[in-house]
Structures are given as C-alpha cells and as structure tokens.
Design a protein around this motif. Structure first.
Motif, PDB file in Angstrom:
ATOM      1  N   THR A 129      44.297  36.530  40.362  1.00 53.66           N
ATOM      2  CA  THR A 129      45.315  37.329  39.698  1.00 53.66           C
ATOM      3  C   THR A 129      46.038  38.306  40.625  1.00 53.66           C
ATOM      4  OG1 THR A 129      44.073  37.160  37.636  1.00 53.66           O
ATOM      5  CG2 THR A 129      45.706  38.920  37.771  1.00 53.66           C
ATOM      6  N   CYS A 130      47.343  38.379  40.454  1.00 55.13           N
ATOM      7  CA  CYS A 130      48.214  39.267  41.215  1.00 55.13           C
ATOM      8  C   CYS A 130      47.689  40.702  41.230  1.00 55.13           C
ATOM      9  CB  CYS A 130      49.614  39.223  40.600  1.00 55.13           C
ATOM     10  SG  CYS A 130      50.793  40.387  41.309  1.00 55.13           S
ATOM     11  N   GLY A 131      47.640  41.304  42.419  1.00 50.48           N
ATOM     12  CA  GLY A 131      47.278  42.709  42.559  1.00 50.48           C
ATOM     13  C   GLY A 131      45.801  42.979  42.693  1.00 50.48           C
ATOM     14  N   GLU A 132      44.953  41.978  42.415  1.00 54.44           N
ATOM     15  CA  GLU A 132      43.512  42.195  42.515  1.00 54.44           C
ATOM     16  C   GLU A 132      43.033  42.016  43.951  1.00 54.44           C
ATOM     17  OE1 GLU A 132      42.005  40.858  38.062  1.00 54.44           O
ATOM     18  OE2 GLU A 132      41.565  39.571  39.775  1.00 54.44           O
ATOM     19  N   THR A 133      41.998  42.780  44.331  1.00 53.97           N
ATOM     20  CA  THR A 133      41.362  42.637  45.636  1.00 53.97           C
ATOM     21  C   THR A 133      40.093  41.808  45.478  1.00 53.97           C
ATOM     22  OG1 THR A 133      42.255  44.739  46.439  1.00 53.97           O
ATOM     23  CG2 THR A 133      40.317  43.857  47.579  1.00 53.97           C
ATOM     24  N   TRP A 134      39.931  40.832  46.378  1.00 52.50           N
ATOM     25  CA  TRP A 134      38.797  39.925  46.315  1.00 52.50           C
ATOM     26  C   TRP A 134      38.086  39.873  47.659  1.00 52.50           C
ATOM     27  CZ3 TRP A 134      37.236  36.418  42.298  1.00 52.50           C
ATOM     28  CH2 TRP A 134      37.906  36.655  41.085  1.00 52.50           C
ATOM     29  N   ASP A 154      35.355  26.625  54.345  1.00 53.61           N
ATOM     30  CA  ASP A 154      35.135  26.784  52.905  1.00 53.61           C
ATOM     31  C   ASP A 154      35.047  28.274  52.579  1.00 53.61           C
ATOM     32  OD1 ASP A 154      34.922  24.067  52.997  1.00 53.61           O
ATOM     33  OD2 ASP A 154      32.902  23.962  52.156  1.00 53.61           O
ATOM     34  N   ILE A 155      35.649  28.671  51.465  1.00 51.80           N
ATOM     35  CA  ILE A 155      35.672  30.086  51.082  1.00 51.80           C
ATOM     36  C   ILE A 155      35.070  30.254  49.695  1.00 51.80           C
ATOM     37  CG2 ILE A 155      37.118  32.095  50.593  1.00 51.80           C
ATOM     38  CD1 ILE A 155      39.216  30.957  52.471  1.00 51.80           C
ATOM     39  N   ASP A 156      34.191  31.242  49.548  1.00 55.73           N
ATOM     40  CA  ASP A 156      33.696  31.669  48.240  1.00 55.73           C
ATOM     41  C   ASP A 156      34.396  32.971  47.865  1.00 55.73           C
ATOM     42  OD1 ASP A 156      32.024  29.520  47.993  1.00 55.73           O
ATOM     43  OD2 ASP A 156      30.185  30.607  48.463  1.00 55.73           O
ATOM     44  N   PHE A 157      34.979  33.002  46.678  1.00 50.58           N
ATOM     45  CA  PHE A 157      35.701  34.176  46.183  1.00 50.58           C
ATOM     46  C   PHE A 157      34.843  34.947  45.187  1.00 50.58           C
ATOM     47  CE2 PHE A 157      39.308  31.965  47.861  1.00 50.58           C
ATOM     48  CZ  PHE A 157      40.323  32.889  48.005  1.00 50.58           C
ATOM     49  N   PHE A 158      34.723  36.258  45.434  1.00 51.34           N
ATOM     50  CA  PHE A 158      34.056  37.180  44.520  1.00 51.34           C
ATOM     51  C   PHE A 158      34.969  38.385  44.306  1.00 51.34           C
ATOM     52  CE2 PHE A 158      30.703  34.915  46.752  1.00 51.34           C
ATOM     53  CZ  PHE A 158      29.812  34.575  45.746  1.00 51.34           C
ATOM     54  N   PRO A 159      35.104  38.888  43.080  1.00 53.07           N
ATOM     55  CA  PRO A 159      35.958  40.060  42.866  1.00 53.07           C
ATOM     56  C   PRO A 159      35.353  41.294  43.528  1.00 53.07           C
ATOM     57  CG  PRO A 159      34.734  39.540  40.863  1.00 53.07           C
ATOM     58  CD  PRO A 159      34.458  38.420  41.832  1.00 53.07           C
ATOM     59  N   ALA A 160      36.200  42.159  44.066  1.00 50.60           N
ATOM     60  CA  ALA A 160      35.719  43.398  44.678  1.00 50.60           C
ATOM     61  C   ALA A 160      35.150  44.350  43.629  1.00 50.60           C
ATOM     62  CB  ALA A 160      36.852  44.077  45.452  1.00 50.60           C
ATOM     63  N   LYS A 161      35.623  44.209  42.385  1.00 52.42           N
ATOM     64  CA  LYS A 161      35.135  45.047  41.285  1.00 52.42           C
ATOM     65  C   LYS A 161      34.913  44.185  40.052  1.00 52.42           C
ATOM     66  CE  LYS A 161      37.519  49.331  42.623  1.00 52.42           C
ATOM     67  NZ  LYS A 161      38.501  50.359  42.178  1.00 52.42           N
ATOM     68  N   GLY A 162      33.839  44.470  39.339  1.00 51.22           N
ATOM     69  CA  GLY A 162      33.585  43.795  38.070  1.00 51.22           C
ATOM     70  C   GLY A 162      32.934  42.433  38.244  1.00 51.22           C
ATOM     71  N   SER A 163      32.652  41.809  37.120  1.00 51.66           N
ATOM     72  CA  SER A 163      31.988  40.518  37.100  1.00 51.66           C
ATOM     73  C   SER A 163      32.969  39.385  37.400  1.00 51.66           C
ATOM     74  CB  SER A 163      31.361  40.288  35.717  1.00 51.66           C
ATOM     75  OG  SER A 163      30.871  38.967  35.595  1.00 51.66           O
TER      76      SER A 163
END
Length: 201
Positions: free
Chosen positions: A42-47, A59-68
């Motif tokens: 999502t636009c504007g989110e830091t991951w 290969d890249i694993d994406f995790f949100p910087a904040k929240g679940s």
C-alpha cells in the motif's frame, strides 16, 4: 544414395533445423527494458524487506514496519497479464486464528504476472485464493490478494520475486535497486511504498 534421396534428406534436415530454431530463438532473446516496478504494498507504508541464508539470491520477504502482516493487501507492482493464480504445493493450515498450525509446501496461494518483454513478478503465501484469475489484465497497484502464511511459510509475509527471461533479478522499486542481492547472510532494508493510485486527468 540417389540424387533424389540426397535432396530429400537435405530438405528434411533443413526443416528440422528451422523447427529447432523457431523453438529455441524466442527462449534466448534478451529481456526488454525493466518495467517501472513499485513496491507490492500500500502507498505510503514503510516495509521491511529481508532475506536469510538458503532463501535464494534476490528473493525478498516483506514484513510491515508496524502492525501485523496478516491480511494486508498485496498489490501488482506493475501492469500486466496474470500468468498463474491459484495453489502451488499444499496450503497447510496457518491462519490468523491458528498461526502456529502445520505449514504446507511450496508457494501456497500465489500469483505470477507477465509484464511483457520477458519480465515477470511472483507473489507467494497469500492468505486465501487470489482476487485475480489466469489471463486477466491487471493495472499497477491493483490488489491481487492478502498476506498470509500458506505453503512453506514460517510466519505471515509476502515472498516476492522479479524475473527476467526466467532468471531471478535484484528487484528494483521506483527505479532504485532494493539492496537484497544474496542469501549468504540474514539482513534487511526498509522501503516506503510509492505504489499510489494515478490521479484522474
């Protein structure tokens, strides 16, 4: 051997060589220019973009910087046509209500997009069946599914790949290299998504 049979053999050989060339040449053509890929979130989110030993280079694993991570939108990082959408391997039974359940195998629910020019992206471990179907055209930023932990996954995340001519490449986002290049060690980088809706004219 008669002159006629020699000519016939030569003609058959020529057709065989031509047939092989028609099959092989498209596969060895170099990829076209790299599309302007965006982060698939999502636009504007830091991951946090991470990798670890044995994960496979690029290969890249994406995790949100904040929240679940559970249920977060997975977005197309560039426009294209859905080449695959469904189940790869087995799903397992990890869900938000049962996060430590048995994991499955392979990618679980996943999507592969053909962007043209022999470029493609892959999105693995979705929570539920993809929101798109094989053959469907998608636009940059269109939602493909939601983050989960199906397949061979230890925790909810998005496993993401960029490929050119079937070979994995260092992912670029908004024209810049991701920094995820090797799986010889565990490391991560932080990136902010600019996968934003295009304003209407």
């Amino acid at each position: 051997m008669t002159r006629r049979s020699t000519a016939l053999s030569a003609a058959v050989l020529a057709l065989a060589v031509l047939g092989v060339a028609l099959v092989v040449v498209p596969r060895v053509l170099p990829p076209g220019p790299r599309p302007d890929f965006q982060l698939p979130v999502t636009c504007g989110e830091t991951w946090i973009l991470g990798t670890y030993p044995g994960h496979d280079d690029f290969d890249i694993d994406f995790f949100p910087a904040k929240g679940s991570a559970w249920g977060r939108p997975i977005l197309a990082s560039y426009a294209g046509r859905v080449a695959e959408a469904g189940v790869n391997g087995t799903l397992g039974s990890r869900t938000p209500d049962n996060p430590k359940g048995p994991h499955g195998s392979g990618a679980g629910y996943w999507v592969k997009i053909d962007h043209g020019g022999r470029w493609e992206t892959q999105y693995l471990h979705m929570l539920e069946p993809p929101m798109v179907t094989k053959g469907q055209r998608v636009r940059t930023g269109q939602q493909l599914g939601r983050i989960g932990s199906t397949g061979k996954s230890g925790a909810p995340h998005l496993h993401y790949e960029q490929r050119a001519a079937r070979q994995k490449q260092e992912a670029h986002f908004a024209g810049s290299p991701s920094g995820i290049t090797t799986d010889t060690r565990e490391y991560s980088v932080r990136r902010k998504s600019t996968n934003c809706p295009t304003p209407s004219p």
